[in-house]
Motif scaffolding. Sequence first.
Motif, PDB file in Angstrom:
ATOM      1  N   ARG A  67     -38.188 -55.457 -11.911  1.00 17.27           N
ATOM      2  CA  ARG A  67     -38.782 -55.064 -13.162  1.00 17.27           C
ATOM      3  C   ARG A  67     -40.089 -54.284 -12.771  1.00 17.27           C
ATOM      4  NH1 ARG A  67     -36.536 -58.162 -17.366  1.00 17.27           N
ATOM      5  NH2 ARG A  67     -37.845 -57.032 -18.705  1.00 17.27           N
TER       6      ARG A  67
ATOM      7  N   ARG B   7     -36.620 -48.893 -18.602  1.00 19.34           N
ATOM      8  CA  ARG B   7     -36.698 -49.928 -19.564  1.00 19.34           C
ATOM      9  C   ARG B   7     -37.861 -50.269 -19.722  1.00 19.34           C
ATOM     10  NH1 ARG B   7     -33.109 -54.640 -20.047  1.00 19.34           N
ATOM     11  NH2 ARG B   7     -34.268 -56.363 -20.570  1.00 19.34           N
TER      12      ARG B   7
ATOM     13  N   GLU C  84     -39.636 -51.407 -23.349  1.00 15.13           N
ATOM     14  CA  GLU C  84     -40.137 -52.564 -23.560  1.00 15.13           C
ATOM     15  C   GLU C  84     -41.668 -52.713 -24.220  1.00 15.13           C
ATOM     16  OE1 GLU C  84     -37.447 -55.537 -20.785  1.00 15.13           O
ATOM     17  OE2 GLU C  84     -39.257 -54.621 -19.942  1.00 15.13           O
TER      18      GLU C  84
ATOM     19  N   LYS D  41     -27.593 -47.731 -16.698  1.00 15.80           N
ATOM     20  CA  LYS D  41     -27.107 -48.231 -18.028  1.00 15.80           C
ATOM     21  C   LYS D  41     -27.030 -49.709 -17.909  1.00 15.80           C
ATOM     22  CE  LYS D  41     -24.488 -44.025 -18.616  1.00 15.80           C
ATOM     23  NZ  LYS D  41     -23.178 -43.289 -18.699  1.00 15.80           N
ATOM     24  N   GLU D  42     -26.782 -50.068 -16.735  1.00 14.20           N
ATOM     25  CA  GLU D  42     -26.595 -51.914 -16.758  1.00 14.20           C
ATOM     26  C   GLU D  42     -28.028 -52.254 -16.866  1.00 14.20           C
ATOM     27  OE1 GLU D  42     -24.678 -53.131 -12.914  1.00 14.20           O
ATOM     28  OE2 GLU D  42     -23.226 -51.623 -13.031  1.00 14.20           O
ATOM     29  N   THR D  43     -29.106 -51.555 -15.983  1.00 16.19           N
ATOM     30  CA  THR D  43     -30.374 -51.982 -16.111  1.00 16.19           C
ATOM     31  C   THR D  43     -30.960 -52.024 -17.763  1.00 16.19           C
ATOM     32  OG1 THR D  43     -31.058 -51.342 -14.142  1.00 16.19           O
ATOM     33  CG2 THR D  43     -32.746 -51.598 -15.468  1.00 16.19           C
ATOM     34  N   CYS D  44     -30.440 -51.273 -18.528  1.00 16.84           N
ATOM     35  CA  CYS D  44     -30.898 -51.033 -19.800  1.00 16.84           C
ATOM     36  C   CYS D  44     -29.872 -51.482 -20.931  1.00 16.84           C
ATOM     37  CB  CYS D  44     -31.521 -49.497 -20.122  1.00 16.84           C
ATOM     38  SG  CYS D  44     -32.842 -49.012 -18.714  1.00 16.84           S
ATOM     39  N   ARG D  45     -29.099 -52.282 -20.519  1.00 16.30           N
ATOM     40  CA  ARG D  45     -27.851 -52.526 -21.468  1.00 16.30           C
ATOM     41  C   ARG D  45     -28.306 -53.322 -22.684  1.00 16.30           C
ATOM     42  NH1 ARG D  45     -27.605 -55.826 -16.852  1.00 16.30           N
ATOM     43  NH2 ARG D  45     -27.667 -58.146 -17.155  1.00 16.30           N
ATOM     44  N   ASP D  46     -29.332 -53.883 -22.948  1.00 11.95           N
ATOM     45  CA  ASP D  46     -29.640 -54.482 -23.869  1.00 11.95           C
ATOM     46  C   ASP D  46     -30.901 -53.751 -24.498  1.00 11.95           C
ATOM     47  OD1 ASP D  46     -31.362 -55.235 -22.006  1.00 11.95           O
ATOM     48  OD2 ASP D  46     -31.706 -57.254 -22.447  1.00 11.95           O
ATOM     49  N   CYS D  47     -31.105 -52.679 -23.999  1.00 12.59           N
ATOM     50  CA  CYS D  47     -31.923 -51.741 -24.953  1.00 12.59           C
ATOM     51  C   CYS D  47     -31.835 -50.828 -25.868  1.00 12.59           C
ATOM     52  CB  CYS D  47     -33.009 -51.159 -24.003  1.00 12.59           C
ATOM     53  SG  CYS D  47     -33.699 -51.922 -22.821  1.00 12.59           S
ATOM     54  N   GLN D  48     -31.656 -51.051 -27.065  1.00 10.00           N
ATOM     55  CA  GLN D  48     -31.338 -50.469 -28.260  1.00 10.00           C
ATOM     56  C   GLN D  48     -31.773 -48.638 -28.360  1.00 10.00           C
ATOM     57  OE1 GLN D  48     -28.445 -51.481 -29.853  1.00 10.00           O
ATOM     58  NE2 GLN D  48     -28.988 -53.188 -28.437  1.00 10.00           N
TER      59      GLN D  48
END
Length: 258
Positions: free
Chosen positions: A18, A50, A54, A74-81
């Motif tokens: 991070r 990311r 955030e 895409k994996e790193t930011c998978r929960d970033c809408q």
Amino acid sequence: MSIDFHAAQNRHAYAGRRADESWTEAIRGWLDPAGKRVADIGCGGGIYTRAWAEMGASAVVGVDFSEVMLEAAKETCRDCQNVTFVRGDALRTGMAGESTDVVFARALIHHLDELDGFFAEAARLLVPGGLAIVQDRTMEDVALPGSPTHLRGYFFARFPRLLELEKGRRPADADVREAMRTAGFRSICTHVLWETRRVYPGWEELAQDLLQRTGRSILHALSDEELRALVDTMRKQFASDGAIVERDRWTIWIGAKQ
């Protein structure tokens, strides 16, 4: 040899950590990211894509020329809408003109042969008054001696040819500023940032990170045998079993589009 950003084995070379508070605090000291549209050019594994999301950016577009890197991002930011990704070249992103408030590029321009082309593309993407924020190392940043916090200095002490390699690729402050002026940027300023890259619980964790060449393209210029020799040399600098805080010095250029 140099790193192959398209190789599957390097997919996570620029992911898995991070952005540190030392970086986010610096960014917030220069602008308020809330509500901004950000293009992260050369996004790699999406660590800083990311981070922008955030920090409150309304939309972040990560751009990279490597599909392998984009998959990791895409994996790193998978929960970033509010994050999307585009495969594109740093000089030809494919994004619409005047579509973003901030163009950010970290550890990108030393890989480019053409600064003018990159800054022309950055200016095209930005709305009037938008900011280009470019983070990279000059030779003044690179050539600092090694210490238990500034690890990269040990690389060049053990293998001086790596420093010669850096001389051929590291941007000069004057050249970056001139390329920004040519592209129409004004109010150009330069900052020095000591960014905490990572905190390791102890030597063994750091050693494994080095042996995997994680996030350090310069180490791809070493053979496996040379890399092991470097790690053995560095091991002597860390007699304690305590935590190791790795910090890097960066130069940050900021300019506003007219």
